[in-house]
Design a protein around this motif. Structure first.
Motif, PDB file in Angstrom:
ATOM      1  N   LYS A 115      -5.267   8.692   4.330  1.00 18.05           N
ATOM      2  CA  LYS A 115      -4.930   7.356   4.194  1.00 18.05           C
ATOM      3  C   LYS A 115      -5.417   6.847   2.859  1.00 18.05           C
ATOM      4  O   LYS A 115      -5.590   5.542   2.609  1.00 18.05           O
ATOM      5  CB  LYS A 115      -5.758   6.457   5.336  1.00 18.05           C
ATOM      6  CG  LYS A 115      -5.320   6.712   6.621  1.00 18.05           C
ATOM      7  CD  LYS A 115      -3.671   6.840   6.955  1.00 18.05           C
ATOM      8  CE  LYS A 115      -3.385   7.113   8.318  1.00 18.05           C
ATOM      9  NZ  LYS A 115      -2.092   7.027   8.487  1.00 18.05           N
ATOM     10  N   GLU A 116      -5.828   7.857   2.005  1.00 23.05           N
ATOM     11  CA  GLU A 116      -6.391   7.416   0.508  1.00 23.05           C
ATOM     12  C   GLU A 116      -4.966   6.890  -0.359  1.00 23.05           C
ATOM     13  O   GLU A 116      -3.882   7.590  -0.197  1.00 23.05           O
ATOM     14  CB  GLU A 116      -7.091   8.428   0.065  1.00 23.05           C
ATOM     15  CG  GLU A 116      -8.514   8.815   0.556  1.00 23.05           C
ATOM     16  CD  GLU A 116      -9.375   9.824  -0.183  1.00 23.05           C
ATOM     17  OE1 GLU A 116      -8.889  10.248  -1.386  1.00 23.05           O
ATOM     18  OE2 GLU A 116     -10.390  10.312   0.068  1.00 23.05           O
ATOM     19  N   SER A 117      -5.265   6.215  -1.261  1.00 22.77           N
ATOM     20  CA  SER A 117      -4.060   5.564  -1.992  1.00 22.77           C
ATOM     21  C   SER A 117      -3.458   6.769  -2.762  1.00 22.77           C
ATOM     22  O   SER A 117      -4.356   7.616  -3.538  1.00 22.77           O
ATOM     23  CB  SER A 117      -4.542   4.477  -2.987  1.00 22.77           C
ATOM     24  OG  SER A 117      -3.633   4.150  -3.840  1.00 22.77           O
ATOM     25  N   LEU A 118      -2.175   6.616  -3.020  1.00 28.97           N
ATOM     26  CA  LEU A 118      -1.798   7.759  -3.706  1.00 28.97           C
ATOM     27  C   LEU A 118      -1.099   7.279  -5.231  1.00 28.97           C
ATOM     28  O   LEU A 118      -0.514   7.938  -5.865  1.00 28.97           O
ATOM     29  CB  LEU A 118      -0.402   8.282  -2.976  1.00 28.97           C
ATOM     30  CG  LEU A 118      -0.569   8.956  -1.665  1.00 28.97           C
ATOM     31  CD1 LEU A 118       0.667   9.373  -1.001  1.00 28.97           C
ATOM     32  CD2 LEU A 118      -1.741  10.451  -1.799  1.00 28.97           C
ATOM     33  N   TYR A 119      -1.642   6.047  -5.402  1.00 32.49           N
ATOM     34  CA  TYR A 119      -1.142   5.412  -6.661  1.00 32.49           C
ATOM     35  C   TYR A 119      -1.823   6.004  -7.772  1.00 32.49           C
ATOM     36  O   TYR A 119      -3.081   6.495  -7.827  1.00 32.49           O
ATOM     37  CB  TYR A 119      -1.553   3.942  -6.814  1.00 32.49           C
ATOM     38  CG  TYR A 119      -0.602   3.013  -6.005  1.00 32.49           C
ATOM     39  CD1 TYR A 119       0.611   2.776  -6.468  1.00 32.49           C
ATOM     40  CD2 TYR A 119      -1.045   2.197  -5.186  1.00 32.49           C
ATOM     41  CE1 TYR A 119       1.525   2.059  -5.986  1.00 32.49           C
ATOM     42  CE2 TYR A 119      -0.085   1.306  -4.053  1.00 32.49           C
ATOM     43  CZ  TYR A 119       1.071   1.377  -4.506  1.00 32.49           C
ATOM     44  OH  TYR A 119       1.910   0.660  -3.954  1.00 32.49           O
ATOM     45  N   TYR A 164       1.362  13.696  -5.241  1.00 35.39           N
ATOM     46  CA  TYR A 164       1.638  13.659  -3.977  1.00 35.39           C
ATOM     47  C   TYR A 164       3.019  14.494  -3.769  1.00 35.39           C
ATOM     48  O   TYR A 164       3.811  14.915  -4.486  1.00 35.39           O
ATOM     49  CB  TYR A 164       1.711  12.343  -3.298  1.00 35.39           C
ATOM     50  CG  TYR A 164       2.992  11.674  -3.531  1.00 35.39           C
ATOM     51  CD1 TYR A 164       3.982  11.704  -2.785  1.00 35.39           C
ATOM     52  CD2 TYR A 164       3.268  10.810  -4.858  1.00 35.39           C
ATOM     53  CE1 TYR A 164       5.381  11.004  -3.112  1.00 35.39           C
ATOM     54  CE2 TYR A 164       4.187  10.136  -5.027  1.00 35.39           C
ATOM     55  CZ  TYR A 164       5.482  10.331  -4.268  1.00 35.39           C
ATOM     56  OH  TYR A 164       6.380   9.509  -4.463  1.00 35.39           O
ATOM     57  N   ARG A 169       0.941  -1.161   0.046  1.00 31.51           N
ATOM     58  CA  ARG A 169      -0.095   0.114   0.000  1.00 31.51           C
ATOM     59  C   ARG A 169       0.864   1.287  -0.023  1.00 31.51           C
ATOM     60  O   ARG A 169       1.903   1.252   0.739  1.00 31.51           O
ATOM     61  CB  ARG A 169      -1.044   0.053   1.320  1.00 31.51           C
ATOM     62  CG  ARG A 169      -1.944  -1.119   1.157  1.00 31.51           C
ATOM     63  CD  ARG A 169      -2.941  -1.000   2.345  1.00 31.51           C
ATOM     64  NE  ARG A 169      -3.602   0.401   2.359  1.00 31.51           N
ATOM     65  CZ  ARG A 169      -4.725   0.587   1.558  1.00 31.51           C
ATOM     66  NH1 ARG A 169      -5.260  -0.526   0.863  1.00 31.51           N
ATOM     67  NH2 ARG A 169      -5.357   1.664   1.718  1.00 31.51           N
ATOM     68  N   CYS A 197      -1.286  13.707  -0.025  1.00 34.43           N
ATOM     69  CA  CYS A 197      -1.991  13.912  -1.366  1.00 34.43           C
ATOM     70  C   CYS A 197      -1.928  15.547  -1.283  1.00 34.43           C
ATOM     71  O   CYS A 197      -1.684  16.114  -0.089  1.00 34.43           O
ATOM     72  CB  CYS A 197      -3.156  13.341  -1.229  1.00 34.43           C
ATOM     73  SG  CYS A 197      -4.288  14.133   0.074  1.00 34.43           S
ATOM     74  N   ASP A 248      -0.380   5.014   0.751  1.00 33.79           N
ATOM     75  CA  ASP A 248      -1.395   5.794   1.135  1.00 33.79           C
ATOM     76  C   ASP A 248      -0.979   7.239   1.432  1.00 33.79           C
ATOM     77  O   ASP A 248       0.438   7.426   2.119  1.00 33.79           O
ATOM     78  CB  ASP A 248      -2.222   5.261   2.237  1.00 33.79           C
ATOM     79  CG  ASP A 248      -2.733   3.920   1.705  1.00 33.79           C
ATOM     80  OD1 ASP A 248      -3.064   3.698   0.405  1.00 33.79           O
ATOM     81  OD2 ASP A 248      -3.064   3.194   2.373  1.00 33.79           O
ATOM     82  N   CYS A 249      -1.581   8.046   1.642  1.00 34.12           N
ATOM     83  CA  CYS A 249      -1.450   9.512   2.004  1.00 34.12           C
ATOM     84  C   CYS A 249      -1.467   9.164   3.445  1.00 34.12           C
ATOM     85  O   CYS A 249      -2.161   8.705   4.212  1.00 34.12           O
ATOM     86  CB  CYS A 249      -2.627  10.521   1.942  1.00 34.12           C
ATOM     87  SG  CYS A 249      -2.548  12.108   2.828  1.00 34.12           S
TER      88      CYS A 249
END
Length: 279
Positions: free
Chosen positions: A11-15, A19, A4, A28, A6-7
């Motif tokens: 905690k949202e994904s940064l893929y 960022y 994973r 993010c 994440d920010c």
């Protein structure tokens, strides 16, 4: 299964998203701005990561908010001054707080050479002699009403001139017969010694020291043969065509003083009553 990414805040994904790494953690863009961006002192909004940020004395501004308080021109690439927490461009600051030259009526810019006198201000190049029109600068000058003169021009225009050398008297001097003289020019007609500060007399309007006047013009004492000048309170006795200093007026035989007493002339001598009786 992939690891994973994440920010660190939401905690949202940064893929596949932009960022920013801060304090070794990824964020993010919205979280980064809310956590780390400064607030503009002018508009009170956040200064986003993609905005040019300017700061002055712990205050932060958007580039478009960093403007002159008076004329609203941008100060981003201009010199400016802070006055009571308000930012002013140089032109506005000078117009409001700087003095104006009384000669050209233009603002005397901060940091430029100027001259202040009697509550007025001049650019250095505007403070000129009223006669020769040359800048006075740091040289001495003499005011005359609303005009200013360099010393040479003032002397040539206004100062009295010495009766002897005809040059200007800048200060001091001697007045004789209502005429001005330099002290060094007011001298004895005969020996040329300076007469300022000492007794002197004159003959035919020419000044003489006491010594020269006595030697040249005074009558001589019949007894001591020295001049009788009458200066310094000295009294003298005159009889026929002869004169004596008062202390010298004594009997030719016994030397008793004849001042206030009767005396008898005997050829070239003067005698007291006793010496005359013994003849």
């Amino acid at each position: 299964m992939s690891e994973r990414f994440d920010c660190d805040n939401c905690k949202e994904s940064l893929y596949g998203r932009k960022y920013i790494q801060a304090e070794d953690n990824p964020y993010c863009i919205p979280c980064y701005d809310s956590l780390f961006a400064n607030t503009c002192d002018e508009c009170k909004e956040l200064i986003g990561h993609d905005s040019r940020e300017l700061f002055y004395e712990d205050r932060h501004y958007h580039e478009h908010c960093f403007r002159c308080f008076r004329c609203d021109r941008s100060l981003a690439d201009e010199p400016f001054t802070s006055q009571d927490d308000a930012l002013l461009c140089n032109d506005c600051y000078c117009n409001e707080f700087s003095s104006k030259c009384v000669a050209c009526d233009k603002t005397v810019m901060p940091g430029t050479r100027k001259l202040e006198y009697a509550g007025s201000t001049w650019h250095e190049g505007c403070f000129i002699c009223n006669s020769c029109q040359q800048p006075i600068g740091s040289k001495s000058f003499i005011p005359d009403k609303d005009d200013h003169y360099c010393v040479p021009c003032y002397e040539n225009k206004f100062a009295p001139r010495c009766t002897r050398c005809k040059q200007a008297l800048a200060k001091g001097g001697v007045t004789y017969r209502d005429e001005p003289w330099h002290k060094e020019c007011f001298v004895c007609t005969s020996c040329k010694v300076q007469l300022a500060g000492q007794h002197f007399t004159s003959r035919d309007d020419s000044p003489y020291c006491i010594k020269c006047f006595g030697n040249l013009y005074a009558k001589k004492c019949e007894a001591c043969k020295k001049p009788i000048t009458g200066f310094g309170g000295g009294k003298y006795i005159s009889f026929e065509d002869r004169q004596w200093h008062q202390p010298c007026f004594t009997c030719s035989r016994c030397s008793v003083s004849l001042v206030g007493a009767g005396f008898f002339p005997e050829q070239d001598e003067i005698l007291c009553r006793n010496c005359n009786s013994s003849l």
